[in-house]
Design an enzyme around this catalytic site. Structure first.
Site, short mmCIF file in Angstrom:
data_model
loop_
_atom_site.label_atom_id
_atom_site.label_comp_id
_atom_site.label_asym_id
_atom_site.label_seq_id
_atom_site.Cartn_x
_atom_site.Cartn_y
_atom_site.Cartn_z
N SER A 97 5.23 -7.44 10.97
CA SER A 97 5.45 -6.15 10.11
C SER A 97 7.03 -5.71 9.97
O SER A 97 7.39 -4.66 9.12
CB SER A 97 4.72 -4.85 10.90
OG SER A 97 5.22 -4.74 12.24
N HIS A 129 0.91 -9.48 5.45
CA HIS A 129 0.98 -8.41 6.27
C HIS A 129 -0.37 -7.60 5.95
O HIS A 129 -0.50 -6.95 5.01
CB HIS A 129 2.15 -7.61 6.16
CG HIS A 129 2.29 -6.39 7.13
ND1 HIS A 129 2.64 -5.17 6.68
CD2 HIS A 129 1.79 -6.23 8.33
CE1 HIS A 129 2.67 -4.39 7.45
NE2 HIS A 129 2.20 -4.91 8.69
N GLU A 152 0.14 -6.95 2.00
CA GLU A 152 1.36 -7.09 1.51
C GLU A 152 1.54 -8.72 1.45
O GLU A 152 1.66 -9.50 2.68
CB GLU A 152 2.69 -6.29 2.47
CG GLU A 152 2.55 -5.20 1.98
CD GLU A 152 3.40 -4.04 3.04
OE1 GLU A 152 3.94 -3.11 2.44
OE2 GLU A 152 3.67 -4.66 4.12
N ASN A 175 5.79 -0.30 5.84
CA ASN A 175 6.49 0.22 7.07
C ASN A 175 7.98 0.76 6.74
O ASN A 175 8.49 1.77 7.42
CB ASN A 175 6.56 -0.97 8.18
CG ASN A 175 5.23 -0.94 8.84
OD1 ASN A 175 4.46 -0.14 8.86
ND2 ASN A 175 4.85 -2.20 9.42
#
Length: 300
Positions: free
Chosen positions: A121, A142, A154, A192
């Site tokens: 991440s 991800h 992702e 994130n």
């Protein structure tokens, strides 16, 4: 990797690894999960069985589909069992040295056409790809927790990822009935990069006495339309995981918004890791979980 259903290898049987394995098996992929001990593998398999059972209760899966998915899963402590994988997805601890050691070993074991993908991440995909002889066949995939329920993946490409590998990774994500979004190889990618500062700001609000844990979470649920408040979400992610990710992103960006606040570091240092440890911003010994008194959090 064959065009429809390659053998998928999963590194790590933890929360993310087992969730990814479940999603792959349900989608029809023969899936091998590797971890370092039989105990960890048994825990991961039990989590998958429990998760599949909940999907049956909700009418989202039949018993026959559960049984077929479980039949596609195998578990092993041997890294060599992943040698015939067309796709290997890594979901181990956020430690670049640990990941790269595994990638170097797998690079020697797996066929030249196999695509490698990390579920990191926050760490650099390029830094992992560079340790292998296949930087053109290395991507980020991800996923989000809980993997069987969260609809997003992702797909991260580096400067060396080939168009073919990237397209196949995008197609793989879609085959799991996920929405896929493309991201560049920058710390935090899309979600994130935006989410971590938000969670940390909520912790700073607790630390500074702006409002209580419950009121902060209620405000963001009802005022911003979020399904879950930031502090409950932080507990779900894992406060130790969040602290690690924030530290990596702060080291890269050097922006104060990514710096782990003191309250987070204190809580992690005393074993308050969120839902996984039974105590974080909420006490999970109660049902429903009750907020921990903010003064106790600030004094720890």
């Amino acid at each position: 990797m064959t065009e429809d259903r390659p053998h998928v290898g999963i590194l790590g049987a933890g929360l993310m690894g087992s969730g990814i394995a479940q999603a792959c098996a349900v989608a029809g992929y023969q899936t091998t999960v590797r971890d370092i001990s039989d105990e960890l593998l048994a825990r991961g398999r039990a989590g998958i069985v429990k998760s599949l059972g909940k999907l049956i209760e909700k009418g989202k899966l039949t018993a026959a589909e559960r049984d077929a998915a479980l039949a596609r899963l195998s578990f092993t402590t041997e890294l060599s069992a992943l040698a015939d994988s067309g796709l290997v997805i890594e979901a181990v601890t956020e430690d670049l040295a640990v990941k790269n050691e595994l990638w170097r070993a797998l690079d020697r074991l797996c066929g030249p056409e196999a695509i490698f993908a990390s579920n990191t991440s926050s760490l650099s995909i390029a830094s992992m790809a560079a340790t292998t002889r296949r930087p053109d066949r290395f991507v980020g995939l991800h996923f989000f927790n809980p993997v069987p329920l969260m609809p997003l993946v992702e797909v991260v490409r580096t400067a060396t990822t080939s168009d073919e590998s990237f397209d196949r990774a995008m197609a793989f994500g879609s085959s799991l009935d996920k929405e896929v979004v493309a991201a560049r190889d920058t710390p935090g990618f899309i979600v994130n990069r935006l989410l971590v500062p938000y969670l940390l700001d909520a912790m700073r609000a607790v630390e500074q006495g702006t409002a209580s844990t419950a009121d902060i979470d209620t405000a963001m649920k009802l005022g911003a339309g979020h399904p879950m408040g930031p502090l409950l979400l932080a507990d779900l992610v894992g406060l130790d995981t969040l602290a690690r990710v924030a530290g990596i992103m702060f080291a890269e960006y050097r922006e104060d918004r990514y710096a782990p606040p003191a309250i987070l570091e204190r809580m992690v240092g005393t074993g308050m890791l969120g839902r996984k440890s039974g105590m974080g911003f909420y006490d999970y010994a109660t049902d429903p979980p009750m907020p921990v008194d903010r003064n106790k959090l600030r004094e720890r």
